[in-house]
Design a protein around this motif. Sequence first.
Motif, mmCIF file in Angstrom:
data_model
loop_
_atom_site.group_PDB
_atom_site.id
_atom_site.type_symbol
_atom_site.label_atom_id
_atom_site.label_comp_id
_atom_site.label_asym_id
_atom_site.label_seq_id
_atom_site.Cartn_x
_atom_site.Cartn_y
_atom_site.Cartn_z
ATOM 1 N N ILE A 1 0.861 -1.061 -0.041
ATOM 2 C CA ILE A 1 -0.132 0.029 -0.005
ATOM 3 C C ILE A 1 0.892 1.317 0.054
ATOM 4 N N ILE A 2 0.656 2.168 -0.880
ATOM 5 C CA ILE A 2 1.249 3.396 -0.817
ATOM 6 C C ILE A 2 0.380 4.684 -0.943
ATOM 7 N N ALA A 3 0.881 5.665 -0.010
ATOM 8 C CA ALA A 3 0.067 6.655 0.193
ATOM 9 C C ALA A 3 0.586 7.883 -0.863
ATOM 10 N N TYR A 4 -0.180 8.208 -1.885
ATOM 11 C CA TYR A 4 0.613 9.172 -3.160
ATOM 12 C C TYR A 4 -0.315 10.533 -3.132
ATOM 13 N N LYS A 5 -0.931 10.556 -2.492
ATOM 14 C CA LYS A 5 -1.870 11.918 -2.686
ATOM 15 C C LYS A 5 -2.844 12.076 -1.646
ATOM 16 N N ALA B 1 -2.529 3.761 -3.063
ATOM 17 C CA ALA B 1 -2.666 2.812 -4.179
ATOM 18 C C ALA B 1 -2.323 1.354 -3.502
ATOM 19 N N MET B 2 -3.197 0.375 -3.815
ATOM 20 C CA MET B 2 -3.206 -1.082 -3.226
ATOM 21 C C MET B 2 -3.268 -1.984 -4.327
ATOM 22 N N LEU B 3 -2.542 -3.186 -3.703
ATOM 23 C CA LEU B 3 -3.045 -4.400 -4.767
ATOM 24 C C LEU B 3 -4.340 -5.051 -4.355
ATOM 25 N N ASP B 4 -4.721 -5.145 -2.951
ATOM 26 C CA ASP B 4 -5.773 -5.578 -2.583
ATOM 27 C C ASP B 4 -6.817 -4.464 -1.970
ATOM 28 N N VAL B 5 -7.572 -4.047 -2.534
ATOM 29 C CA VAL B 5 -8.406 -2.728 -2.115
ATOM 30 C C VAL B 5 -9.531 -3.249 -1.179
ATOM 31 N N GLU B 6 -9.782 -4.628 -1.115
ATOM 32 C CA GLU B 6 -10.679 -4.963 -0.092
ATOM 33 C C GLU B 6 -9.773 -5.576 1.255
ATOM 34 N N ASN B 7 -8.584 -5.129 1.316
ATOM 35 C CA ASN B 7 -7.949 -5.337 2.918
ATOM 36 C C ASN B 7 -8.356 -4.559 3.595
ATOM 37 N N LEU B 8 -9.495 -4.673 4.249
ATOM 38 C CA LEU B 8 -10.123 -3.439 5.297
ATOM 39 C C LEU B 8 -9.218 -3.359 6.461
ATOM 40 N N PRO B 9 -8.795 -4.583 7.350
ATOM 41 C CA PRO B 9 -8.046 -4.219 8.494
ATOM 42 C C PRO B 9 -6.725 -3.332 8.081
#
Length: 341
Positions: free
Chosen positions: A90-94, A103-111
């Motif tokens: 996960i990357i914070a970019y904006k 930006a994430m690979l798994d946008v459903e990684n709620l935890p």
Amino acid sequence: MHVDEKKIIDLLNDSGLVTKTDISVAQKKSKETNQSIGQILVSGGKLTEKDWNKIQAISLGIPFVNLEGEKIDMNVLTLIPEPIAKNSNIIAYKKTDQGLEVAMLDVENLPVIDFIKKKVGARILPRMTSPASIKEALKQYKKSLQADFEDIIKKESNSLKTVSDNEPGSSAEKTEKELKELAEDLPIVKIVDTLVSHAILQGASDIHIEPGEESLIVRYRIDGILHDAMVLPKDTAPGIVARIKVLSNLKLDEKRLPQDGRFKITNEQGSVSFRVSTLPTYFGEKTVIRILRENAKGFSLEGLGFHGEALERIHDGMKKRTGMLLAAGPTGSGKTTTLYT
């Protein structure tokens, strides 16, 4: 990550990226191997990983972002510490008024999303990206620090005062006055300031400055784990140690005994205290700086990552009149923070 297979197939057909025959073959293999259609197409060279991620993003109704070649603001990037970014992809970019775009690979990684939300105190806006994009963005954590040091060393190379501990007239033989002059050398001041500011930005709990036979290694402890941050020329070590000693009111000419001191700085984020320890080693003095954020927000057990059964067991244990709760872990892992929460 759950995606609607029928919707994926329709999107693949509409995209024109792969033939219907390839989709049909992948669909058949998917049932046999329990792999997704996209994984089969990517592994078979029929579809690029980036295109597959885009298809997934469209099917979920989430924007796709490509961070390759994008320069991310360091203040935004470091809202998520490097170890968390690396482990959770996960990357914070904006950052905008609407929230923090990640930006994430798994946008459903709620935890993970919930953890970041509590950590930064802002709404999290997930965006899908590719593994290559994450990999390139992760490099910026070190690139920023490296670029700052290279800039200092390049610009100030002519005026940078360096000295080897093994040379005649080295810092071992220098007077306190000479060491103080070395500590006030502008490039040395900039190097130490940069080390400290990047450590604060990355959420480090400690800075380790360790002399080696041929270089000076700088490490940051983040979430209890030491990470290499920078390798500097060995001959900058005496000046850096002297600068830290000046800030901490330690004896400049004492190199054979351990010393402890403190100093404090105030920046736009508030006051930060530093506890300094120096220790003589074979290749020179090792320095460890503990970072103590005075304006750190209070935590809750949930905010520290305790949920479900683990949280219930802690609450049950605190209600008992006998027994004890043990908090164990490596240095900087949060034992004291947990006990005081």
